[in-house]
Enzyme design. Structure first.
Site: not given
Length: 729
Positions: A17, A20, A417, A620, A624
């Site tokens: 649970c 734990c 971008d 990309d 950036d």
């Protein structure tokens, strides 16, 4: 070992649970070399980040977990998902528990129907004892570990509750009573065992995304060495090995095609359903399927560095990490079990002292202990995170951590971008115009000169001619004039292809097409000129070529989908304002910030965040990376640079901006599931515990309700597996 910039994954066994989870995390955080530790109940794994530069041995972690009362095993990146309990053995134990418990519950069912029948008391004792101490031994073991660590867990509550019912029955049996409560202790243990078994089976489904990715690894590869073809185990393949891939086979390694052409199915990695055409020079991803052509490829990445391994690692890391909402749950769970034990003790005293019926008082206290289940609390968040990140990965959305998935649901503005994100990122011949009106001839002459050039504009010219079904003529004496263009001979005539500066130097008048060229230039296109000339004669203009970066087909739909979700959009680009405005107008972006440097992009993102909004950045390129790091949530296209992908929180495996809206959608659905699960887990306890304390729930009903609560939380999270991106619905 030196753990600079290092982390470890550990498989944990024996957790039952959320309490734990807290116990294991506390044990790990006491180790000085550990910077942070996150334990996930659903995956039964711990992710540990180590402090930089400190010598460290993994055995230290394993010993700390063992000392806390749990099993531990160090995982590697190529380690398959483990399940520490043998499901078939657990199934047999449950069947045994049911067979022993059913006779005990039959008298209760007969009495509900108005009849009267009891098993002999010694038979009840014989049936209940193996259930309590053999089949239920795991509860006692786990409870003892919790007591030694001065913590509480679900198994402690079950052990206390069922032991109380069992001992009460022994006492009453010795007093000569025939009506005992062995059925309460046995049936509760049976129901909890059944609930745990069903819960484990349901949790397995939340890891199906990783399991499916792991199955993409072929076990062998056909390698060409010393003119011989050898089938060798995949782990023996080395960088630069030549691998042969036949039609229908799965590609074993990340590689570049040396010979052959084919169509490749990359859908399991990218979510793209259409096969991709591949020719010599193209890269292929390990795990993809070679459909229809023989390929000879050169190995570029193996093992943990392959694309497939990195994808699996990203998904596993996301499923192990904890969002902020789970940290609050962990704090509640840490005090939950002690509070429940106190409530059960108060219930015992209150009923015993008020009614003087200590038999009923014990049963009510048992019901309180049994119904209080921190297991549902512990599973509410991680199962939803696992299901959400798993289904997202299936459709090409790789989410690095749970925080990004949690935060994406509240994105208010997405910043894009331009180049490579909303556009294809490579020049396309947008228009070509000949002075004499023979445009096809102009294109053929330009392509003849540029067919062997590596320049992107030259490739665009050749691609355009080939798309029209024509091939360039053979050119001779071709030379590259730096900063100007190319010239060469076609059928004895000197042809020049280059920029306006070169035309001015050659004395070529461009007045005939200057107005047309100016229109394209103002729209953000690049202009090249074509001229012809012979030795001793001044060159004359043949025509004009206009190049542009083509907008992706999906860009307009992507922006529209974001607007439908109430998300604003902004274009942030280093391009000139005219070109940026044209793209924004064509696809419907709300705002434009053009002529930006990498530094100014990052400062622009920081300014937007100050307006009490959640900002996402999509890019990309290397330029950036600062802006991606500055955003609340960052997206990188897999077609972009490694720098962008390492910086971003989320990688889009298809170069498709519409996946941004899909990510927000799956984030909102996942967060909704988390809130639903937590609501029902808390409500279940808020209602169930008082009812049990008031004597309105028997231990048997409480046990069934507790088992159902955990299973229902997992099943609710699994509903996310039915999610589909917009274009797949």
């Amino acid at each position: 070992m030196d753990n600079s910039d290092h982390s470890l994954d550990i498989a944990i066994s024996g957790m039952s649970c959320a309490s734990c989870v807290t116990a294991v995390e506390n044990a790990l955080r006491k180790i000085p070399e550990i910077k942070s530790a996150s334990v996930n109940l659903a995956t039964e794994k711990a992710h540990v980040a180590l402090k930089e530069g400190m010598p460290f041995q993994p055995q230290t972690i394993l010993k700390a977990i063992f000392d806390a009362g749990y099993g531990a095993e160090l995982l590697t990146h190529t380690h398959s998902l483990k399940h520490h309990d043998d499901e078939s053995a657990n199934g047999i134990r449950i069947v045994m528990a049911i067979l022993l418990s059913v006779p005990l519950i039959i008298p209760m069912l007969i009495s509900l129907a108005g009849g009267q029948w009891n098993l002999p008391v010694w038979v009840q004792w014989l049936l209940a004892t193996p259930v309590q101490f053999y089949l239920g031994a795991g509860f006692y073991t786990s409870a003892w570990k919790a007591i030694k660590n001065r913590t509480g867990n679900m198994d402690l509550l079950v052990a206390l509750g069922t032991s109380a019912a069992y001992l009460l029955s022994i006492y009453m049996m010795l007093q000569g009573h025939e009506h005992l409560y062995f059925e309460a202790s046995s049936v509760v243990i049976t129901l909890v065992l059944l609930g745990k078994w069903l819960e484990k089976r349901a949790k397995r489904q939340t890891t199906e995304a990783i399991r499916a990715l792991q199955k993409l690894r072929p076990e062998t590869a056909r390698v060409k060495r010393l003119d011989a073809e050898l089938d060798i185990p995949l782990q023996e393949v080395m960088i630069d090995d030549m691998v042969i891939i036949r039609p229908g086979e799965r590609i074993p390694v990340d590689a570049v095609i040396i010979e052959g052409s084919s169509h490749v199915d990359e859908s399991m990695m990218t979510g793209e359903s259409e096969p991709v055409s591949k020719v010599a020079g193209n890269k292929v991803i390990g795990g993809a399927v070679n459909i229809d052509g023989m390929l000879l490829v050169k190995t570029m990445a193996i093992g943990a560095e392959s694309t497939l391994s990195r994808i699996i690692r990203l998904v596993e890391d996301a499923q192990t990490a904890k969002p902020e909402i789970q940290r609050l749950v962990d704090k509640v769970s840490a005090v939950f079990v002690p509070v429940v034990i106190v409530i059960a003790f108060i219930t015992l005293l209150a009923w015993g002292l008020y009614s003087a019926n200590w038999e009923q008082a014990i049963l009510n206290a048992v019901a309180v202990l049994v119904i209080a289940c921190p297991c549902a609390l512990g599973l509410a968040t991680p199962t939803a995170i696992m299901a959400g990140t798993g289904v997202a990965a299936r459709y090409g959305i790789l989410i690095k951590d749970a925080k990004a998935l949690e935060l994406a649901h509240s994105i208010t503005q997405v910043v894009f971008d331009k180049t490579g994100t909303l556009t294809e990122g490579k020049p396309v011949l947008m228009a070509f115009k000949a002075v004499d009106g023979n445009d096809q001839s102009l294109l053929e002459l330009a392509a003849s000169i540029e067919q062997n050039s590596l320049h992107p504009l030259a490739k665009a010219v050749v691609d355009q001619l080939q798309s029209l079904g024509s091939s360039p003529a053979i050119a001779s004496d071709v030379r590259d004039v730096a900063g100007r263009g190319l010239n060469g001979k076609v059928n004895g005539t000197v042809i020049y292809v280059g920029n306006q500066r070169w035309m001015d130097e050659l004395g070529v008048s461009i007045n005939t097409l200057n107005d047309l060229a100016l229109g394209y230039k103002n729209a953000g296109n690049t202009i090249s000129w074509v001229a012809k000339g012979n030795i001793g004669a001044e060159p004359t203009l043949l025509g004009m070529l206009a190049f542009g970066d083509q907008i992706k087909v999906s860009s307009s739909k992507a922006i529209s989908a974001l607007h439908d979700k109430g998300v604003k959009t902004l274009l942030l680009t280093g391009d000139n304002s005219i070109s940026a405005a044209r793209v924004a107008d064509m696809i419907g972006i709300d705002e434009v910030l053009a002529e930006q440097t990498p530094e100014s992009k990052a400062s622009s993102i920081a300014s937007l965040r100050k307006k009490d909004t959640v900002i996402a950045m999509v890019g990309d390129g290397i330029n950036d990376a600062p802006a991606l790091a500055a955003a609340d949530v960052s997206f990188a296209m897999s077609s972009g640079t490694d720098v962008a992908m390492h910086t971003a929180d989320i990688t889009l495996m298809r170069s498709d901006p519409s996946l941004v809206a899909d990510t927000i959608d799956i984030s909102r659905r996942t967060y909704s599931k988390i809130k639903q699960n937590l609501f029902w887990a808390f409500i279940y306890n808020l209602i169930g515990i008082p009812l049990a304390a008031m004597g309105l729930l028997s231990p048997v009903i409480a046990g069934a309700a507790m088992a159902f609560s955990s299973v229902s939380v997992v099943l609710n999270a699994l509903m996310l597996s039915k999610w589909r991106p917009t274009n797949k619905r």
